[in-house]
Design a protein around this motif. Structure first.
Motif, PDB file in Angstrom:
ATOM      1  N   GLN A 206      33.702  27.276  51.230  1.00 43.02           N
ATOM      2  CA  GLN A 206      32.479  28.055  51.402  1.00 43.02           C
ATOM      3  C   GLN A 206      32.796  29.525  51.665  1.00 43.02           C
ATOM      4  O   GLN A 206      32.080  30.417  51.189  1.00 43.02           O
ATOM      5  N   ASN A 207      33.867  29.799  52.426  1.00 39.62           N
ATOM      6  CA  ASN A 207      34.243  31.191  52.678  1.00 39.62           C
ATOM      7  C   ASN A 207      34.647  31.914  51.402  1.00 39.62           C
ATOM      8  O   ASN A 207      34.433  33.117  51.274  1.00 39.62           O
ATOM      9  N   VAL A 208      35.234  31.184  50.470  1.00 36.82           N
ATOM     10  CA  VAL A 208      35.606  31.780  49.191  1.00 36.82           C
ATOM     11  C   VAL A 208      34.369  32.052  48.351  1.00 36.82           C
ATOM     12  O   VAL A 208      34.233  33.110  47.723  1.00 36.82           O
ATOM     13  N   ARG A 209      33.439  31.111  48.321  1.00 38.15           N
ATOM     14  CA  ARG A 209      32.217  31.272  47.535  1.00 38.15           C
ATOM     15  C   ARG A 209      31.366  32.437  48.020  1.00 38.15           C
ATOM     16  O   ARG A 209      30.678  33.087  47.233  1.00 38.15           O
ATOM     17  N   ASN A 210      31.407  32.717  49.299  1.00 32.04           N
ATOM     18  CA  ASN A 210      30.624  33.816  49.847  1.00 32.04           C
ATOM     19  C   ASN A 210      31.245  35.174  49.600  1.00 32.04           C
ATOM     20  O   ASN A 210      30.654  36.194  49.969  1.00 32.04           O
ATOM     21  N   ASN A 211      32.424  35.205  48.992  1.00 33.37           N
ATOM     22  CA  ASN A 211      33.103  36.466  48.689  1.00 33.37           C
ATOM     23  C   ASN A 211      33.285  36.570  47.178  1.00 33.37           C
ATOM     24  O   ASN A 211      34.226  36.017  46.618  1.00 33.37           O
ATOM     25  N   PRO A 212      32.390  37.259  46.474  1.00 35.31           N
ATOM     26  CA  PRO A 212      32.497  37.334  45.000  1.00 35.31           C
ATOM     27  C   PRO A 212      33.796  37.955  44.519  1.00 35.31           C
ATOM     28  O   PRO A 212      34.341  37.536  43.493  1.00 35.31           O
ATOM     29  N   ALA A 213      34.294  38.952  45.246  1.00 34.20           N
ATOM     30  CA  ALA A 213      35.555  39.578  44.834  1.00 34.20           C
ATOM     31  C   ALA A 213      36.701  38.580  44.856  1.00 34.20           C
ATOM     32  O   ALA A 213      37.568  38.576  43.972  1.00 34.20           O
ATOM     33  N   LEU A 214      36.705  37.711  45.856  1.00 35.59           N
ATOM     34  CA  LEU A 214      37.751  36.695  45.936  1.00 35.59           C
ATOM     35  C   LEU A 214      37.609  35.665  44.816  1.00 35.59           C
ATOM     36  O   LEU A 214      38.610  35.196  44.265  1.00 35.59           O
ATOM     37  N   VAL A 215      36.375  35.333  44.475  1.00 38.33           N
ATOM     38  CA  VAL A 215      36.159  34.408  43.355  1.00 38.33           C
ATOM     39  C   VAL A 215      36.658  35.030  42.055  1.00 38.33           C
ATOM     40  O   VAL A 215      37.297  34.363  41.229  1.00 38.33           O
ATOM     41  N   TYR A 216      36.380  36.321  41.862  1.00 37.36           N
ATOM     42  CA  TYR A 216      36.888  37.014  40.679  1.00 37.36           C
ATOM     43  C   TYR A 216      38.415  36.989  40.638  1.00 37.36           C
ATOM     44  O   TYR A 216      39.024  36.788  39.568  1.00 37.36           O
ATOM     45  N   ALA A 217      39.052  37.203  41.786  1.00 41.20           N
ATOM     46  CA  ALA A 217      40.514  37.204  41.834  1.00 41.20           C
ATOM     47  C   ALA A 217      41.076  35.826  41.500  1.00 41.20           C
ATOM     48  O   ALA A 217      42.059  35.703  40.749  1.00 41.20           O
ATOM     49  N   ILE A 218      40.457  34.771  42.023  1.00 38.37           N
ATOM     50  CA  ILE A 218      40.930  33.415  41.741  1.00 38.37           C
ATOM     51  C   ILE A 218      40.752  33.081  40.266  1.00 38.37           C
ATOM     52  O   ILE A 218      41.643  32.501  39.625  1.00 38.37           O
ATOM     53  N   LEU A 219      39.618  33.455  39.704  1.00 37.61           N
ATOM     54  CA  LEU A 219      39.392  33.190  38.280  1.00 37.61           C
ATOM     55  C   LEU A 219      40.335  34.009  37.401  1.00 37.61           C
ATOM     56  O   LEU A 219      40.748  33.552  36.324  1.00 37.61           O
ATOM     57  N   ALA A 220      40.682  35.223  37.848  1.00 37.61           N
ATOM     58  CA  ALA A 220      41.638  36.028  37.087  1.00 37.61           C
ATOM     59  C   ALA A 220      43.019  35.378  37.086  1.00 37.61           C
ATOM     60  O   ALA A 220      43.694  35.319  36.046  1.00 37.61           O
ATOM     61  N   ILE A 221      43.455  34.865  38.240  1.00 40.64           N
ATOM     62  CA  ILE A 221      44.736  34.166  38.298  1.00 40.64           C
ATOM     63  C   ILE A 221      44.690  32.892  37.463  1.00 40.64           C
ATOM     64  O   ILE A 221      45.665  32.538  36.778  1.00 40.64           O
ATOM     65  N   TRP A 222      43.560  32.188  37.504  1.00 42.77           N
ATOM     66  CA  TRP A 222      43.398  30.983  36.690  1.00 42.77           C
ATOM     67  C   TRP A 222      43.485  31.312  35.202  1.00 42.77           C
ATOM     68  O   TRP A 222      44.157  30.600  34.427  1.00 42.77           O
ATOM     69  N   THR A 223      42.839  32.390  34.780  1.00 40.84           N
ATOM     70  CA  THR A 223      42.906  32.804  33.372  1.00 40.84           C
ATOM     71  C   THR A 223      44.326  33.206  32.993  1.00 40.84           C
ATOM     72  O   THR A 223      44.799  32.887  31.895  1.00 40.84           O
ATOM     73  N   TRP A 224      45.008  33.904  33.881  1.00 39.72           N
ATOM     74  CA  TRP A 224      46.390  34.312  33.624  1.00 39.72           C
ATOM     75  C   TRP A 224      47.296  33.095  33.447  1.00 39.72           C
ATOM     76  O   TRP A 224      48.177  33.085  32.600  1.00 39.72           O
TER      77      TRP A 224
END
Length: 366
Positions: free
Chosen positions: A197-215
């Protein structure tokens, strides 16, 4: 045989396109905006690649790289990004409510199927009802299902795609086994981090996780981790770097992919979550330790390979120096290995003297 190759090439790319269209459909259903269907135009790149491959390669793959897998990533990854960033993706009903809703949906679907078959016999209407029931499934379940089928499609599609001249069937089997383990790690990474939930409430962190996932997804189009290059004999004379990179090219690619594309970035994200964002749970700690061990072991393997190449070069240079020292003496010195125990030409020209008690007839003269 050629017909089977063409069929495999077409069928695999058709599966890629269909799965990508399912992702686009889910985005339009979630966002309630029809213009998201424009994402389906990304499949035109895959269609163009299919036409060029069939024309110039007769359906067979390329060496070291799979354009079909890469273009499939381009067509499906934007849809998964949009689904993960949607604010309703993280919310679902309670398990009891979800179970009761699923039961009622199955009953409604069965009644509709029976009525459609008995009364109307309209297959299109039945398909519409089936799709409508699927669309009512929780968005979180849909997104997770698309992630799972996406990774399965990468493995199955790479298996079905015709292999090119740069990879053998044995290397393909090794590559598929690597993909299975890689896909499991990637799925665990996204499902474990994005559920917090703490990750979902931080859009920047979600973007970073998705960027690493895409990489991390960029390793799937590559075949370099299993292809071995034959080193010519002239590479040894060029020194340590040339011999090292030539002899262990596949191992170096494997180490580089693990350290810089998968386990290394995953470790950084997990440490960031635990240290900075104070997100700590048992599974997060376990997989962080696992990523750390993999990175350390890969670096240890790199050191072992480098020391082995350096030792082999030292042994070869030592052997060459020994040969040079054995055959490099001045001519006529009588100190070379071939002259040990033999006199020089001047010594051999001196006549042998007769020993006392022997007749002169028994003394050989030169």
């Amino acid at each position: 045989m050629e017909l089977l190759v063409l069929l495999n090439a077409l069928a695999t790319r058709l599966l890629f396109v269909l799965h990508s269209l399912v992702g686009v459909w889910r985005v339009t259903a979630v966002k309630k905006e029809p213009w998201y269907w424009l994402l389906a135009l990304l499949n035109l790149l895959l269609c163009l690649e299919t036409a060029l491959t069939l024309k110039f390669k007769r359906g067979r793959g390329y060496k070291w790289f799979s354009p079909a897998i890469f273009l499939y990533l381009i067509s499906i990854v934007p849809s998964l990004w949009l689904l993960e960033m949607h604010h309703e993706t993280q919310y679902c009903n309670s398990p009891q409510e979800e179970m009761s809703q699923n039961t009622s949906r199955r009953e409604d679907l069965n009644e509709t199927l029976m009525s459609s078959q008995v009364i109307n016999g309209d297959i299109i209407e039945t398909a519409k009802v089936f799709v409508n029931n699927l669309s009512t499934v929780c968005e979180k379940v849909w997104t997770l299902g698309l992630h799972q089928t996406f990774l399965l499609m990468l493995i199955i599609g790479r298996w079905l795609l015709p292999i090119g001249g740069g990879i053998t069937r044995d290397q393909l089997s090794q590559l598929l086994l690597m993909f299975v383990g890689t896909a499991a790690d990637i799925l665990e990474f996204t499902s474990e981090t994005l559920e917090e939930q703490n990750v979902r409430n931080n859009p920047a962190l979600v973007y970073a996780i998705l960027a690493i996932w895409t990489w991390s997804m960029l390793q799937f189009p590559l075949d370099l981790a299993v292809q071995h290059v034959m080193c010519p004999s002239s590479v040894t004379a060029r020194g340590f770097p040339s011999l090292f990179f030539c002899q262990y090219s596949a191992d170096l690619w494997n180490i580089g992919i693990s350290v810089f594309i998968q386990d290394g970035p995953f470790l950084v994200v997990r440490l960031l979550l635990m240290i900075y964002f104070k997100v700590i749970n048992q599974m997060l700690v376990f997989f962080a330790v696992k990523n750390f061990l993999v990175v350390v072991l890969q670096l240890y393997r790199l050191l072992v390979l480098a020391l082995g190449v350096r030792a082999s070069l030292q042994n070869r240079s030592g052997g060459q120096k020994g040969e040079d020292n054995g055959s490099g003496q001045p001519a006529g010195s009588g100190l070379g290995p071939r002259n040990w125990g033999m006199g020089s030409k001047e010594d051999s020209a001196i006549p042998l003297q007769a020993s006392p008690g022997t007749s002169e007839d028994c003394v050989p003269t030169l």
